[in-house]
Motif scaffolding. Sequence first.
Motif, PDB file in Angstrom:
ATOM      1  N   UNK A 171      62.325  15.882  47.950  1.00 60.14           N
ATOM      2  CA  UNK A 171      63.517  15.105  47.616  1.00 60.14           C
ATOM      3  C   UNK A 171      63.338  13.619  47.933  1.00 60.14           C
ATOM      4  N   UNK A 172      62.135  13.257  48.402  1.00 57.58           N
ATOM      5  CA  UNK A 172      61.892  11.834  48.721  1.00 57.58           C
ATOM      6  C   UNK A 172      62.035  10.994  47.451  1.00 57.58           C
ATOM      7  N   UNK A 173      62.597   9.791  47.575  1.00 58.94           N
ATOM      8  CA  UNK A 173      62.753   8.977  46.371  1.00 58.94           C
ATOM      9  C   UNK A 173      61.403   8.556  45.779  1.00 58.94           C
ATOM     10  N   UNK A 174      61.334   8.477  44.502  1.00 59.65           N
ATOM     11  CA  UNK A 174      60.155   8.044  43.719  1.00 59.65           C
ATOM     12  C   UNK A 174      58.952   8.993  43.816  1.00 59.65           C
ATOM     13  N   UNK A 175      58.499   9.264  45.058  1.00 57.86           N
ATOM     14  CA  UNK A 175      57.258  10.038  45.211  1.00 57.86           C
ATOM     15  C   UNK A 175      57.489  11.518  45.505  1.00 57.86           C
ATOM     16  N   UNK A 176      58.718  12.014  45.250  1.00 61.67           N
ATOM     17  CA  UNK A 176      59.076  13.404  45.586  1.00 61.67           C
ATOM     18  C   UNK A 176      58.033  14.445  45.180  1.00 61.67           C
ATOM     19  N   UNK A 177      57.682  14.539  43.885  1.00 61.73           N
ATOM     20  CA  UNK A 177      56.732  15.586  43.457  1.00 61.73           C
ATOM     21  C   UNK A 177      55.379  15.453  44.152  1.00 61.73           C
ATOM     22  N   UNK A 178      54.947  14.195  44.358  1.00 57.38           N
ATOM     23  CA  UNK A 178      53.640  13.984  45.015  1.00 57.38           C
ATOM     24  C   UNK A 178      53.694  14.451  46.470  1.00 57.38           C
ATOM     25  N   UNK A 179      54.820  14.148  47.145  1.00 61.85           N
ATOM     26  CA  UNK A 179      54.961  14.565  48.546  1.00 61.85           C
ATOM     27  C   UNK A 179      54.976  16.093  48.616  1.00 61.85           C
ATOM     28  N   UNK A 180      55.699  16.701  47.671  1.00 68.44           N
ATOM     29  CA  UNK A 180      55.775  18.165  47.635  1.00 68.44           C
ATOM     30  C   UNK A 180      54.378  18.779  47.454  1.00 68.44           C
ATOM     31  N   UNK A 181      53.599  18.189  46.563  1.00 70.06           N
ATOM     32  CA  UNK A 181      52.238  18.679  46.311  1.00 70.06           C
ATOM     33  C   UNK A 181      51.365  18.490  47.549  1.00 70.06           C
ATOM     34  N   UNK A 182      51.573  17.355  48.229  1.00 75.32           N
ATOM     35  CA  UNK A 182      50.806  17.060  49.440  1.00 75.32           C
ATOM     36  C   UNK A 182      51.109  18.108  50.522  1.00 75.32           C
ATOM     37  N   UNK A 183      52.372  18.487  50.623  1.00 71.64           N
ATOM     38  CA  UNK A 183      52.766  19.433  51.676  1.00 71.64           C
ATOM     39  C   UNK A 183      52.328  20.857  51.353  1.00 71.64           C
ATOM     40  N   UNK A 184      52.403  21.236  50.083  1.00 71.43           N
ATOM     41  CA  UNK A 184      52.074  22.619  49.717  1.00 71.43           C
ATOM     42  C   UNK A 184      50.600  22.803  49.376  1.00 71.43           C
ATOM     43  N   UNK A 185      49.927  21.711  49.041  1.00 73.68           N
ATOM     44  CA  UNK A 185      48.532  21.769  48.580  1.00 73.68           C
ATOM     45  C   UNK A 185      48.423  22.635  47.334  1.00 73.68           C
ATOM     46  N   UNK A 186      49.540  22.791  46.619  1.00 70.43           N
ATOM     47  CA  UNK A 186      49.591  23.660  45.440  1.00 70.43           C
ATOM     48  C   UNK A 186      50.948  23.436  44.774  1.00 70.43           C
ATOM     49  N   UNK A 187      51.179  24.108  43.651  1.00 74.74           N
ATOM     50  CA  UNK A 187      52.500  23.970  43.020  1.00 74.74           C
ATOM     51  C   UNK A 187      53.481  25.004  43.558  1.00 74.74           C
ATOM     52  N   UNK A 188      52.977  25.936  44.347  1.00 73.61           N
ATOM     53  CA  UNK A 188      53.858  26.898  45.026  1.00 73.61           C
ATOM     54  C   UNK A 188      53.231  27.227  46.388  1.00 73.61           C
TER      55      UNK A 188
END
Length: 244
Positions: A185-202
């Motif tokens: 949910x971070x502004x602008x970089x949300x999807x990238x942060x999510x990918x960084x945290x999960x190291x995957x799309x799920x």
Amino acid sequence: MRVPTSTQVSEFVRNSRLWRSIFRYSYPTDRRNRIMTVAKNVFLHLHPNFVPRGAIRVTYTWCLGGLSFMLFLILTVTGVLLMFYYVPSVTRAYQDIKDLETVVTFGMLMRNMHRWSAHGMVITVFLHMCRVFYTGSYKPPREFNWVVGVILFVLTLLLSFTGYLLPWDQLAFWAITVGATLGGAAPLLGPQVNLLLLADYEISQNTLIRWYTLHVIALPLVLSLFLAVHFWRVRQDGGISQPL
Ligand code: HEM
């Protein structure tokens, strides 16, 4: 042949090159020798030569920094022992933790020591921070050490969070779900942060290995480095502050 007396033997040993290469100063009976013995020994130099009486009053520091450090040492030792059994694989992690609890000799003790020390460290670090705040010990010249302390506090929380995920149970799964969604949910970089945290799309094996590596290598290493700076700063700032 004349048998040497114990005094002669001890004299001989003390005059030997080997002895003098290790112990460079004689017995610390005077002020100068006391300072030299402490300052020139790799183990003893960790201690200050002199400590103001007020600074060692238990009711001043409550030894909360020392307790935090002790818990960190316990966590390191028990953590390494747990690593002999735990495999960071999504098919094994949960069962490995259950085996540690039921099958492995002293496994339950090691796991519980690790868990309780982790909870304890979060509490003692927080209380240590409160003590430093309420005694005004963050004021100059210790303001930089306060900043180092804040970094240590964040690292402690991150270690706690990453460790929470390793049993790969429902708690872990939903904790990483919440964490990654928050990051997403971070502004602008949300999807990238999510990918960084999960190291995957799920949430997957990639996620577990990422958090495991952070938990057992990266974070403890960085924390140790900052701890060294923290302790060194305490000394450089003239030792622990004194009660007013
Ligand atoms: C892993 C976490 C930490 C460890 C192991 C640790 C350890 C220590 C130790 C052993 C001392 C010596 C005095 C005492 O025991 O109170 C100390 C002092 C100090 N710590 Fe920490 N600390 C940690 C986290 C923090 C945090 C979170 C802060 C603040 C944000 C902080 C700020 C300070 C300051 C300013 C001093 C100097 C206090 C004084 O001179 O009275 N530390 N720390």
